[in-house]
Design a protein around this motif. Structure first.
Motif, PDB file in Angstrom:
ATOM      1  N   ASN A 112       0.842  -1.195   0.000  1.00 31.82           N
ATOM      2  CA  ASN A 112       0.000   0.000   0.000  1.00 31.82           C
ATOM      3  C   ASN A 112       0.880   1.249   0.000  1.00 31.82           C
ATOM      4  O   ASN A 112       1.809   1.361   0.807  1.00 31.82           O
ATOM      5  N   PHE A 326      -1.814  -8.131   5.843  1.00 34.02           N
ATOM      6  CA  PHE A 326      -3.088  -7.452   5.596  1.00 34.02           C
ATOM      7  C   PHE A 326      -3.901  -8.190   4.531  1.00 34.02           C
ATOM      8  O   PHE A 326      -5.128  -8.289   4.628  1.00 34.02           O
ATOM      9  N   ASP A 327      -3.205  -8.700   3.528  1.00 33.28           N
ATOM     10  CA  ASP A 327      -3.907  -9.402   2.455  1.00 33.28           C
ATOM     11  C   ASP A 327      -4.559 -10.689   2.947  1.00 33.28           C
ATOM     12  O   ASP A 327      -5.515 -11.177   2.331  1.00 33.28           O
ATOM     13  N   TYR A 334     -13.678  -4.751   7.591  1.00 40.74           N
ATOM     14  CA  TYR A 334     -13.880  -3.513   6.822  1.00 40.74           C
ATOM     15  C   TYR A 334     -12.555  -3.001   6.278  1.00 40.74           C
ATOM     16  O   TYR A 334     -11.563  -2.892   6.995  1.00 40.74           O
ATOM     17  N   ARG A 335     -12.548  -2.684   4.999  1.00 40.89           N
ATOM     18  CA  ARG A 335     -11.376  -2.106   4.350  1.00 40.89           C
ATOM     19  C   ARG A 335     -11.784  -0.755   3.772  1.00 40.89           C
ATOM     20  O   ARG A 335     -12.621  -0.707   2.861  1.00 40.89           O
ATOM     21  N   GLN A 341      -8.705   6.316   2.434  1.00 43.62           N
ATOM     22  CA  GLN A 341      -7.325   6.162   2.879  1.00 43.62           C
ATOM     23  C   GLN A 341      -6.512   7.421   2.577  1.00 43.62           C
ATOM     24  O   GLN A 341      -5.744   7.900   3.417  1.00 43.62           O
TER      25      GLN A 341
END
Length: 732
Positions: A112, A326-327, A334-335, A341
């Motif tokens: 990210n 994270f993946d 919730y993302r 972001q």
């Protein structure tokens, strides 16, 4: 959303690169750059690479392997074209590119962009202590390039790995850290071998086969011989560069010290976080990454000089592992959307980078943001004094000062310099083991008639101080100069006044108090005033004179000297000599409130201290700045709620400004912490009386007189009590 990502990545790249660039823009403060520049000039002028020492008298013609020769030539050429500021900007650019590569490697691996940029912003300050203007800056860029190329290497793009060959040929002549390239390539070959032996070990892309990587690794190793010193350089790297001792004789090289627990806590945090991420993301861990982590951790633990490059290489590993974790999170978690972001992360990244920049160049740090030279770090005035006298014979110098002397006084050879030659290390051991009695013949062999020493070089300072033929002629914050009786012709020697009683190299200056009322007091004062005239910009000369004047009772003159010392070198004044306490209290005793406030504000820039805040509040209060004094007392009490002196003084401030109820509250709090406090009892009784609480005021005055019958305020207390008892109570 995807259309916005290239623009966002560009903005984050700019933020990361600019942040790293600015943290690397530091005024020159390291001594090594001077002999590197001298070496580069020598190579350019002579059109050859030296194999023996051409600069010193003590180790003349001793074997020398300047493995950084190409860096030194490049530095010398850049200096001639763009000056010292151009060199600083070039260094900052190299470092910024290295961290930008680490950031883009994380993006390439699917991390990210906000996570990647945050990790790099946190990592740069951890490496900042190694952002020195020295050849090792190329280690950052070249190790990042190697790591990038190997991390994205695949069987389909294996021919791109051939770019490592010319990079290695360049690296081996820029700096001895080229062995890191071999380490990284070896880690990559090991992963390829694992993939071949264990087909179940699969990753996003197939690696080049060992049949391709093995010869490539051998070619890289062979290219390391393309240096002016051949196999000798490889031997030197193993025995000296990696396994070098920290201290040898009078030479101490702090960057060779091993990393111990408690030092560099930020890097310890990074290393532990990266290790934990390998455990938590073990299913997606690349063996190459694990080997790189282990290798860089070993090097950093072995010597703090490798912390910065370990930080640079471990940050992408941490980012890759965190993204893998994270993946793996369940889809139901919730993302936030990419827009959300960005809305949350961008302001935080900007604010965080500003905060980190401010902390990176805090007053207590040795590095200063900006261009030019940090003059207070170098003995420029001492060298000018010695050059003006131009003593006969040769001079001895502290090892660390040698490079600067080479640069500032090119006409003279130095005794030795800051290069860690094997011959110089052996000489350092010899000097350390030699008694003062035996040092004389050793130095006479080199016709030593003067000495310029750093203040930390106490072993040699003790020798020259007690040597019959030498006397102290100069000192300031950076250096001492001793001259032999035969160093100057008679006409020049008559112009030099020597110091017989002052010990400027001693960290304990209290010895001056013993001279205060001795027969030599006038002579000591004359020497101190002469030192101030010789070095008017020196903290030490003003401070020592100020201390002597204070112990002889001339406090006003002493405060003047303390102020001059503060202006000469605030960092030395407040961090190392605690001038805030000494001079701040002296100014308050002399009732010079404005000067006290000015001095204490300066002290607070270097050291956040409740005591400094209290003294500042007191100076402001007595100087009539009641509003600011009130705020400062409140800040002290926020930090230390039970600090009695601040409670009492704030209570009196409220009395003076007619806020009797608040004054009463402050004095009651003070008495809770110290029930018999004289000033608090007096202040409470006065607050009650002025607030109209007659009966309790009478009780408090009586209590005060009972507990403190010999108080200096006893007469005032009786007068206040008499007023209350004489007055008739109000009737309805």
């Amino acid at each position: 959303m995807h259309a916005e990502r290239p623009l966002l990545s560009g903005l984050l790249s700019l933020l990361v690169a600019l942040f790293a660039f600015l943290l690397a823009v530091q005024q020159v403060y390291n001594y090594d750059i001077w002999w590197h520049l001298k070496t580069g000039q020598w190579i350019w002028q002579h059109k050859e690479i030296p194999h023996t020492d051409p600069f010193t008298i003590a180790t003349a013609n001793a074997p020398w392997q300047p493995h950084y020769w190409l860096s030194d030539v490049l530095f010398a050429l850049l200096l001639s074209l763009a000056g010292i500021n151009g060199l600083i900007l070039f260094k900052a650019l190299v470092i910024a590119l290295a961290f930008l590569l680490a950031f883009h490697l994380m993006l390439r691996q699917g991390v990210n962009p906000f996570l990647a940029s945050a990790l790099v912003l946190l990592a740069v300050p951890l490496a900042q202590f190694r952002f020195l203007l020295r050849p090792h800056i190329f280690m950052f860029l070249l190790s990042a390039l190697f790591f990038w190329r190997l991390s994205v290497g695949s069987s389909a793009q294996k021919w791109y790995l051939l770019w490592l060959l010319p990079l290695m040929a360049l690296w081996v002549n820029l700096h001895a850290s080229f062995f890191l390239g071999l380490v990284l390539a070896g880690c990559f070959c090991t992963e390829s071998l694992l993939q071949t032996l264990y087909p179940r070990y699969s990753r996003e892309h197939r690696l080049p086969s060992p049949a391709f990587l093995g010869p490539l690794l051998l070619l890289l190793a062979a290219i390391t011989l393309l240096n002016p010193f051949g196999l000798d350089l490889l031997r030197w790297i193993l025995t000296d560069f990696i396994l070098k001792q920290v201290t040898q004789g009078t030479i101490t090289i702090e960057e060779h010290a091993p990393l111990v627990w408690g030092e560099h806590p930020g890097f310890w945090g990074l290393m532990l976080a990266t290790a934990t991420s390998f455990l938590l993301a073990w299913r997606r861990v690349r063996f190459f990454h694990l080997l790189v982590f282990l290798a860089t951790s070993f090097l950093a633990l072995r010597g703090v000089r490798f912390i910065a490059v370990a930080t640079l290489l471990q940050v992408p590993l941490l980012g890759y592992n965190l993204q893998a974790m994270f993946d793996k999170l369940p889809a139901k978690i919730y993302r936030p959307s990419f827009r959300l972001q960005a809305a949350l992360a961008l302001p935080l990244l900007l604010i965080g980078s500003l905060f980190l920049f401010q902390q990176a160049f805090a007053e207590h740090k040795v590095y200063r943001f900006g261009l030019g030279i940090q003059e207070s770090r170098f003995p420029k005035a001492a060298v000018a004094f010695l050059r003006r006298l131009d003593p006969a014979g040769n001079f001895y110098n502290t090892w660390a000062l040698g490079g600067y002397l080479l640069w500032e006084w090119p006409e003279r050879k130095v005794f030795w310099d800051g290069r860690s030659l094997e011959a110089q290390r052996r000489l350092a051991e010899q000097l350390e083991a030699t008694s003062h009695l035996a040092l004389g013949p050793l130095l006479q062999r080199f016709d030593i008639r003067a000495a310029i020493l750093s203040l930390k070089d106490r072993h040699m300072a003790a020798y020259f101080r007690h040597a019959p033929a030498f006397r102290l002629a100069y000192f300031d914050d950076q250096a001492l100069i001793f001259l032999a009786d035969n160093a100057l012709p008679p006409e020049k020697r008559e112009t030099v006044r020597f110091f017989e009683h002052i010990l400027p190299e001693s960290p304990d200056f209290s010895y001056l108090a013993s001279y205060a009322h001795s027969p030599v007091a006038l002579r000591v004062e004359e020497e101190l005033r002469h030192a101030v005239r010789l070095a008017p910009q020196s903290f030490r000369t003003h401070f020592l004179l100020g201390f002597f004047l204070e112990v002889t009772g001339r406090r006003g003159e002493a405060l003047d000297q303390y102020f001059a010392a503060m202006q000469a070198n605030p960092r030395l004044a407040f961090i190392h000599y605690d001038l805030g306490h000494r001079a701040g209290r002296l100014a308050i005793r002399l009732q010079q409130w404005d000067r006290a406030a000015r001095l204490l504000r300066e002290a607070l820039r270097f050291q956040e201290s409740s005591e400094f805040l209290f003294l500042l509040a007191t100076a402001l209060y007595q100087g009539g700045h009641t509003e600011e004094a009130e705020q400062t007392y409140q800040e002290v009490l926020r930090r230390e709620p039970q600090q009695v002196a601040s409670l009492v003084n704030l209570g009196y401030l409220y009395l003076d400004t007619g806020r009797f109820q608040k004054a009463e509250e402050m004095q009651r709090q003070a008495l809770e912490a110290a029930p018999t406090n004289e000033a608090a009892l007096f202040g409470l009784a006065l607050a009650l009386q002025r607030g109209g609480k007659r009966e309790e005021a009478i009780q408090r005055w009586q209590e005060f007189l009972a507990k403190h019958p010999q108080s200096r305020w006893e007469q005032k207390a009786r007068a206040y009590l008499a007023q209350l008892t004489a007055a008739q109570p109000a009737t309805r």
